[in-house]
Design a protein around this motif. Structure first.
Motif, PDB file in Angstrom:
ATOM      1  N   ARG A 131       0.874  -1.373  -0.207  1.00 14.77           N
ATOM      2  CA  ARG A 131      -0.079   0.151   0.167  1.00 14.77           C
ATOM      3  C   ARG A 131       0.909   1.204   0.040  1.00 14.77           C
ATOM      4  O   ARG A 131       1.883   1.341   0.588  1.00 14.77           O
ATOM      5  CB  ARG A 131      -1.094  -0.095   1.202  1.00 14.77           C
ATOM      6  CG  ARG A 131      -2.060   1.306   1.004  1.00 14.77           C
ATOM      7  CD  ARG A 131      -2.778   1.284   2.432  1.00 14.77           C
ATOM      8  NE  ARG A 131      -2.154   1.545   3.763  1.00 14.77           N
ATOM      9  CZ  ARG A 131      -2.452   1.454   4.858  1.00 14.77           C
ATOM     10  NH1 ARG A 131      -3.807   0.842   5.189  1.00 14.77           N
ATOM     11  NH2 ARG A 131      -1.906   1.853   6.110  1.00 14.77           N
ATOM     12  N   GLY A 182      -4.479   7.871  -2.093  1.00 14.28           N
ATOM     13  CA  GLY A 182      -5.734   7.273  -1.440  1.00 14.28           C
ATOM     14  C   GLY A 182      -5.245   6.250  -0.644  1.00 14.28           C
ATOM     15  O   GLY A 182      -6.164   5.454  -0.173  1.00 14.28           O
ATOM     16  N   GLY A 183      -4.126   5.636  -0.527  1.00 19.01           N
ATOM     17  CA  GLY A 183      -3.735   4.345   0.123  1.00 19.01           C
ATOM     18  C   GLY A 183      -4.237   3.079  -0.650  1.00 19.01           C
ATOM     19  O   GLY A 183      -4.717   2.148  -0.114  1.00 19.01           O
ATOM     20  N   LYS A 184      -4.206   3.180  -2.135  1.00 18.89           N
ATOM     21  CA  LYS A 184      -4.606   1.808  -2.567  1.00 18.89           C
ATOM     22  C   LYS A 184      -3.797   0.836  -2.702  1.00 18.89           C
ATOM     23  O   LYS A 184      -2.416   0.878  -2.529  1.00 18.89           O
ATOM     24  CB  LYS A 184      -4.918   2.250  -4.134  1.00 18.89           C
ATOM     25  CG  LYS A 184      -3.755   2.769  -4.950  1.00 18.89           C
ATOM     26  CD  LYS A 184      -4.194   3.087  -6.196  1.00 18.89           C
ATOM     27  CE  LYS A 184      -2.934   3.599  -7.175  1.00 18.89           C
ATOM     28  NZ  LYS A 184      -3.373   3.867  -8.394  1.00 18.89           N
TER      29      LYS A 184
END
Lengths: 112, 118
Positions: A93, A97-99
């Motif tokens: 991660r 957006g912390g995808k």
């Protein structure tokens, strides 16, 4: 640079043995490395996770080893059981957006 | 861990119709939701990221007019597959996260929706 490479693609282990799955990443901005377990027809479930400031984390029979300099991390399943038979995904991660970026998955089969 | 519920778990629709999939966070507020697609024997591929009250951010190669995402509340996001075709048949999975709780918060996954377009 966003890829996470996972190996092996499939793994057969005898009951009581150690299952080892490896992952490698490229982006040094990743800040969180989880492992997920997925059974057929189900969503993935978080198994264990580690952050880059730690070299090892153990929870029960599951251990993550993390090598920051090599940009590699691995999952060890001790005393593997038939119930552990599932597909395992590593992930990383970071970024906007912390995808989560997932590895390709490892299909583990533990033989009784 | 927190609970994320997806509905329906399975859906079959006719080619050319639209189908809506719901993703709900049951015991926390999801500021951010992610939608994934997973083909058989393959990994999860991120389709889009949605933040409550904002337009979704789509990954490269994902048609935003075909996969409509709405995140109107802190507990609900929907994915609508418009004019579905057989090649859209897949396993769709959502995950939800409350980024206000800090950088260390987890993302929790729904149980997935098996879409079959006939």
């Amino acid at each position: 640079q966003q890829q996470v490479k996972q190996s092996p693609q499939s793994l057969i282990v005898q009951k009581g043995g150690i299952s080892i799955i490896n992952c490698a990443y490229e982006n040094t901005a990743f800040d969180y490395f989880p492992w997920y377990q997925q059974f057929p027809g189900k969503g993935p479930a978080l198994l264990i996770a580690i952050r880059p400031d730690v070299s090892e984390k153990k929870e029960g029979r599951f251990t993550i080893s993390f090598n920051k300099s090599a940009k590699q991390f691995s999952l060890h399943i001790m005393d593997s059981q038939p119930g552990d038979s599932a597909t395992y995904f590593c992930a990383a991660r970071g970024g906007q957006g912390g995808k989560l970026i997932f590895g390709q998955g490892t299909e583990l089969s533990v033989k009784p | 861990g927190a609970v994320v519920s997806q509905h329906p778990s399975r859906v079959i629709c006719k080619s050319g119709t639209s189908v809506k999939i719901e993703c709900r966070s049951l015991d926390f507020q999801a500021t951010t939701m992610f939608w994934y697609r997973q083909f058989p024997k393959q990994s999860l591929m991120l389709m889009a990221t949605s933040n409550e009250g904002s337009k979704a951010t789509y990954e490269q190669g994902v048609e935003k007019d075909k996969f409509l995402i709405n995140h109107a509340s802190l507990t609900l996001s929907t994915l609508t597959v418009t004019s579905a075709h057989p090649e859209d048949s897949s396993f769709y999975i959502c995950s939800a996260r409350d980024i206000r709780a800090g950088a260390n918060t987890e993302a929790f996954f729904g149980q997935g929706t098996r879409l079959t377009v006939v």
